[in-house]
Write a protein that holds these residues in place. Structure first.
Motif, PDB file in Angstrom:
ATOM      1  N   GLY A  63       0.787  -1.230   0.000  1.00  0.00           N
ATOM      2  CA  GLY A  63       0.000   0.000   0.000  1.00  0.00           C
ATOM      3  C   GLY A  63       0.817   1.276   0.000  1.00  0.00           C
ATOM      4  N   THR A  64       2.096   1.179  -0.322  1.00  0.00           N
ATOM      5  CA  THR A  64       2.952   2.365  -0.335  1.00  0.00           C
ATOM      6  C   THR A  64       2.619   3.230  -1.548  1.00  0.00           C
ATOM      7  OG1 THR A  64       4.716   1.108   0.705  1.00  0.00           O
ATOM      8  CG2 THR A  64       5.331   3.172  -0.355  1.00  0.00           C
ATOM      9  N   PRO A  65       2.466   4.538  -1.370  1.00  0.00           N
ATOM     10  CA  PRO A  65       2.231   5.416  -2.523  1.00  0.00           C
ATOM     11  C   PRO A  65       3.397   5.346  -3.512  1.00  0.00           C
ATOM     12  CG  PRO A  65       1.742   6.551  -0.466  1.00  0.00           C
ATOM     13  CD  PRO A  65       2.388   5.248  -0.099  1.00  0.00           C
ATOM     14  N   ILE A  66       3.099   5.483  -4.784  1.00  0.00           N
ATOM     15  CA  ILE A  66       4.107   5.355  -5.837  1.00  0.00           C
ATOM     16  C   ILE A  66       5.274   6.331  -5.652  1.00  0.00           C
ATOM     17  CG2 ILE A  66       4.541   5.460  -8.317  1.00  0.00           C
ATOM     18  CD1 ILE A  66       2.939   3.055  -7.439  1.00  0.00           C
ATOM     19  N   PRO A  67       5.037   7.598  -5.315  1.00  0.00           N
ATOM     20  CA  PRO A  67       6.186   8.516  -5.177  1.00  0.00           C
ATOM     21  C   PRO A  67       7.159   8.130  -4.059  1.00  0.00           C
ATOM     22  CG  PRO A  67       4.143   9.745  -5.437  1.00  0.00           C
ATOM     23  CD  PRO A  67       3.760   8.310  -5.219  1.00  0.00           C
ATOM     24  N   LEU A  68       6.681   7.378  -3.052  1.00  0.00           N
ATOM     25  CA  LEU A  68       7.535   7.010  -1.925  1.00  0.00           C
ATOM     26  C   LEU A  68       8.255   5.681  -2.118  1.00  0.00           C
ATOM     27  CD1 LEU A  68       5.255   8.016   1.091  1.00  0.00           C
ATOM     28  CD2 LEU A  68       7.119   9.318   0.068  1.00  0.00           C
ATOM     29  N   VAL A  69       7.967   4.987  -3.210  1.00  0.00           N
ATOM     30  CA  VAL A  69       8.544   3.655  -3.408  1.00  0.00           C
ATOM     31  C   VAL A  69      10.076   3.674  -3.427  1.00  0.00           C
ATOM     32  CG1 VAL A  69       8.774   1.772  -5.065  1.00  0.00           C
ATOM     33  CG2 VAL A  69       6.522   2.660  -4.496  1.00  0.00           C
ATOM     34  N   PRO A  70      10.733   4.518  -4.218  1.00  0.00           N
ATOM     35  CA  PRO A  70      12.216   4.493  -4.215  1.00  0.00           C
ATOM     36  C   PRO A  70      12.818   4.801  -2.851  1.00  0.00           C
ATOM     37  CG  PRO A  70      11.376   5.721  -6.096  1.00  0.00           C
ATOM     38  CD  PRO A  70      10.215   5.480  -5.192  1.00  0.00           C
ATOM     39  N   ALA A  71      12.250   5.804  -2.165  1.00  0.00           N
ATOM     40  CA  ALA A  71      12.801   6.183  -0.859  1.00  0.00           C
ATOM     41  C   ALA A  71      12.629   5.061   0.156  1.00  0.00           C
ATOM     42  CB  ALA A  71      12.125   7.460  -0.355  1.00  0.00           C
ATOM     43  N   LEU A  72      11.465   4.412   0.159  1.00  0.00           N
ATOM     44  CA  LEU A  72      11.225   3.336   1.116  1.00  0.00           C
ATOM     45  C   LEU A  72      12.107   2.122   0.835  1.00  0.00           C
ATOM     46  CD1 LEU A  72       7.376   3.327   1.802  1.00  0.00           C
ATOM     47  CD2 LEU A  72       9.228   3.862   3.374  1.00  0.00           C
ATOM     48  N   ILE A  73      12.326   1.822  -0.428  1.00  0.00           N
ATOM     49  CA  ILE A  73      13.202   0.687  -0.759  1.00  0.00           C
ATOM     50  C   ILE A  73      14.617   0.948  -0.243  1.00  0.00           C
ATOM     51  CG2 ILE A  73      14.313  -0.535  -2.655  1.00  0.00           C
ATOM     52  CD1 ILE A  73      11.727  -0.334  -4.216  1.00  0.00           C
ATOM     53  N   ILE A  74      15.102   2.178  -0.429  1.00  0.00           N
ATOM     54  CA  ILE A  74      16.437   2.522   0.066  1.00  0.00           C
ATOM     55  C   ILE A  74      16.501   2.430   1.586  1.00  0.00           C
ATOM     56  CG2 ILE A  74      18.131   4.382   0.249  1.00  0.00           C
ATOM     57  CD1 ILE A  74      17.226   5.328  -2.520  1.00  0.00           C
ATOM     58  N   ILE A  75      15.466   2.964   2.263  1.00  0.00           N
ATOM     59  CA  ILE A  75      15.442   2.945   3.727  1.00  0.00           C
ATOM     60  C   ILE A  75      15.388   1.528   4.262  1.00  0.00           C
ATOM     61  CG2 ILE A  75      14.067   3.578   5.747  1.00  0.00           C
ATOM     62  CD1 ILE A  75      13.269   6.131   4.255  1.00  0.00           C
ATOM     63  N   GLU A  76      14.525   0.697   3.681  1.00  0.00           N
ATOM     64  CA  GLU A  76      14.401  -0.683   4.153  1.00  0.00           C
ATOM     65  C   GLU A  76      15.661  -1.494   3.858  1.00  0.00           C
ATOM     66  OE1 GLU A  76      12.098  -2.032   5.979  1.00  0.00           O
ATOM     67  OE2 GLU A  76      10.919  -0.190   6.053  1.00  0.00           O
ATOM     68  N   THR A  77      16.321  -1.198   2.747  1.00  0.00           N
ATOM     69  CA  THR A  77      17.576  -1.889   2.439  1.00  0.00           C
ATOM     70  C   THR A  77      18.655  -1.530   3.454  1.00  0.00           C
ATOM     71  OG1 THR A  77      17.020  -1.882   0.082  1.00  0.00           O
ATOM     72  CG2 THR A  77      19.313  -2.299   0.674  1.00  0.00           C
ATOM     73  N   ILE A  78      18.748  -0.229   3.776  1.00  0.00           N
ATOM     74  CA  ILE A  78      19.708   0.192   4.801  1.00  0.00           C
ATOM     75  C   ILE A  78      19.369  -0.439   6.136  1.00  0.00           C
ATOM     76  CG2 ILE A  78      20.567   2.185   6.093  1.00  0.00           C
ATOM     77  CD1 ILE A  78      20.175   3.863   3.578  1.00  0.00           C
ATOM     78  N   SER A  79      18.073  -0.497   6.463  1.00  0.00           N
ATOM     79  CA  SER A  79      17.654  -1.122   7.726  1.00  0.00           C
ATOM     80  C   SER A  79      18.029  -2.599   7.767  1.00  0.00           C
ATOM     81  CB  SER A  79      16.145  -0.960   7.892  1.00  0.00           C
ATOM     82  OG  SER A  79      15.678  -1.648   9.026  1.00  0.00           O
ATOM     83  N   LEU A  80      17.959  -3.270   6.623  1.00  0.00           N
ATOM     84  CA  LEU A  80      18.316  -4.686   6.567  1.00  0.00           C
ATOM     85  C   LEU A  80      19.805  -4.885   6.800  1.00  0.00           C
ATOM     86  CD1 LEU A  80      17.601  -7.654   5.893  1.00  0.00           C
ATOM     87  CD2 LEU A  80      18.018  -7.090   3.487  1.00  0.00           C
ATOM     88  N   PHE A  81      20.628  -4.069   6.155  1.00  0.00           N
ATOM     89  CA  PHE A  81      22.077  -4.252   6.254  1.00  0.00           C
ATOM     90  C   PHE A  81      22.652  -3.709   7.568  1.00  0.00           C
ATOM     91  CE2 PHE A  81      21.622  -4.842   1.690  1.00  0.00           C
ATOM     92  CZ  PHE A  81      22.511  -5.874   1.457  1.00  0.00           C
ATOM     93  N   ILE A  82      21.871  -2.930   8.298  1.00  0.00           N
ATOM     94  CA  ILE A  82      22.377  -2.392   9.560  1.00  0.00           C
ATOM     95  C   ILE A  82      22.086  -3.344  10.722  1.00  0.00           C
ATOM     96  CG2 ILE A  82      20.413  -1.121  10.546  1.00  0.00           C
ATOM     97  CD1 ILE A  82      22.274   1.285  10.788  1.00  0.00           C
ATOM     98  N   ARG A  83      21.339  -4.393  10.456  1.00  0.00           N
ATOM     99  CA  ARG A  83      20.992  -5.329  11.535  1.00  0.00           C
ATOM    100  C   ARG A  83      22.199  -5.978  12.199  1.00  0.00           C
ATOM    101  NH1 ARG A  83      15.617  -8.663   9.437  1.00  0.00           N
ATOM    102  NH2 ARG A  83      14.098  -6.977   9.834  1.00  0.00           N
ATOM    103  N   PRO A  84      23.171  -6.521  11.452  1.00  0.00           N
ATOM    104  CA  PRO A  84      24.328  -7.105  12.144  1.00  0.00           C
ATOM    105  C   PRO A  84      25.122  -6.072  12.933  1.00  0.00           C
ATOM    106  CG  PRO A  84      24.721  -6.985   9.784  1.00  0.00           C
ATOM    107  CD  PRO A  84      23.275  -6.669   9.994  1.00  0.00           C
ATOM    108  N   LEU A  85      25.190  -4.836  12.413  1.00  0.00           N
ATOM    109  CA  LEU A  85      25.885  -3.781  13.146  1.00  0.00           C
ATOM    110  C   LEU A  85      25.171  -3.482  14.453  1.00  0.00           C
ATOM    111  CD1 LEU A  85      28.176  -1.709  13.147  1.00  0.00           C
ATOM    112  CD2 LEU A  85      26.639  -0.125  11.967  1.00  0.00           C
ATOM    113  N   ALA A  86      23.838  -3.480  14.415  1.00  0.00           N
ATOM    114  CA  ALA A  86      23.075  -3.239  15.640  1.00  0.00           C
ATOM    115  C   ALA A  86      23.295  -4.350  16.658  1.00  0.00           C
ATOM    116  CB  ALA A  86      21.586  -3.111  15.309  1.00  0.00           C
ATOM    117  N   LEU A  87      23.365  -5.606  16.191  1.00  0.00           N
ATOM    118  CA  LEU A  87      23.616  -6.724  17.103  1.00  0.00           C
ATOM    119  C   LEU A  87      24.967  -6.583  17.790  1.00  0.00           C
ATOM    120  CD1 LEU A  87      22.357  -9.888  15.148  1.00  0.00           C
ATOM    121  CD2 LEU A  87      21.431  -8.972  17.269  1.00  0.00           C
ATOM    122  N   GLY A  88      25.996  -6.312  16.995  1.00  0.00           N
ATOM    123  CA  GLY A  88      27.346  -6.231  17.559  1.00  0.00           C
ATOM    124  C   GLY A  88      27.540  -5.015  18.437  1.00  0.00           C
ATOM    125  N   VAL A  89      27.047  -3.844  17.993  1.00  0.00           N
ATOM    126  CA  VAL A  89      27.243  -2.611  18.759  1.00  0.00           C
ATOM    127  C   VAL A  89      26.464  -2.654  20.065  1.00  0.00           C
ATOM    128  CG1 VAL A  89      26.789  -0.129  18.750  1.00  0.00           C
ATOM    129  CG2 VAL A  89      27.795  -1.214  16.748  1.00  0.00           C
TER     130      VAL A  89
END
Length: 227
Positions: free
Chosen positions: A133-159
């Motif tokens: 249900g994400t609006p079309i204009p927000l799709v690129p920004a949300l994909i970038i944010i969620e990708t960063i959130s995915l890759f920051i998970r191991p850093l969050a565990l270790g830190v």
């Protein structure tokens, strides 16, 4: 005498050889091997009961496909608890205060959960990058944010593990130094500081146990999202 409070987190060496390897391997020697007899001693019985209770609690939220991780999660839990608690003893070293070691534990396990998700259910795994249900204009920004959130998970565990243990050790070192300095000058204040030091030590034991549990709990949640 230490020149800096952070010197206590430096890996000790003997003849130029880092002793962190001994600190990493020591926890495994402290757990007794199960006996082949029908009746085990009290220590093995308590150890088995605690391990089974923890495993049951972790596996409640996992689907049956994730139950094959039970041995790995339970072993890592015991390993982290032992290293965290042993680091509170005098003249010891806590390997889990090293970000490099925590990242070495967190990154491969997180990557394994991602690979499992991409292999078993690639569509559902990729769907996490874009909420429904994400609006079309927000799709690129949300994909970038969620990708960063995915890759920051191991850093969050270790830190998270490193920061909590490091902060506790620094507080213990500061209060112990204050007690040593104040004892000959202001004994009453030193006694009060000793009481605070004792309570802080109990708190740090609890933190050592809780942080190991949180590490495994978050790892199990990452696994749950990919199975």
């Amino acid at each position: 005498m230490m020149t800096s409070l952070f010197d206590q987190f430096a890996s000790p060496t003997l003849l130029g050889i880092p002793l962190i390897f001994i600190a990493v391997l020591t926890p495994w020697t402290l757990f007794p091997t199960p006996s082949p007899r029908w009746l085990s001693n009290r220590l093995i019985t308590v150890q088995t009961w605690l391990t089974s209770r923890f495993t049951n609690q972790i596996l409640v939220t996992l689907r049956p496909h994730g139950h094959k991780w039970a041995l790995l999660l339970a072993s890592l839990m015991l390993y982290l608890i032992t290293m965290n608690v042993l680091g509170l003893l005098p003249y010891t070293f806590t390997p889990t205060t090293q970000l490099s070691m925590n990242m070495a534990l967190a990154t491969p396990l997180w990557l394994a959960t991602v690979i499992i998700g991409m292999r078993n259910q690639p569509t559902a795994s990729l769907a996490h990058l874009l909420p429904e249900g994400t609006p079309i204009p927000l799709v690129p920004a949300l994909i970038i944010i969620e990708t960063i959130s995915l890759f920051i998970r191991p850093l969050a565990l270790g830190v998270r593990l490193t920061a909590n243990l490091t902060a506790g050790h620094l507080l213990i070192q500061l209060i112990a130094t204050a007690i040593y300095v104040l004892l000959p000058m202001m004994p009453t204040v030193a006694v009060l500081a000793t009481t605070i030091f004792f309570l802080l030590t109990l708190l740090e034991i609890a933190v050592a146990l809780i942080q190991a549990y949180v590490f495994i709990l978050l790892l199990s949640l990452y696994l749950q999202d990919n199975i």
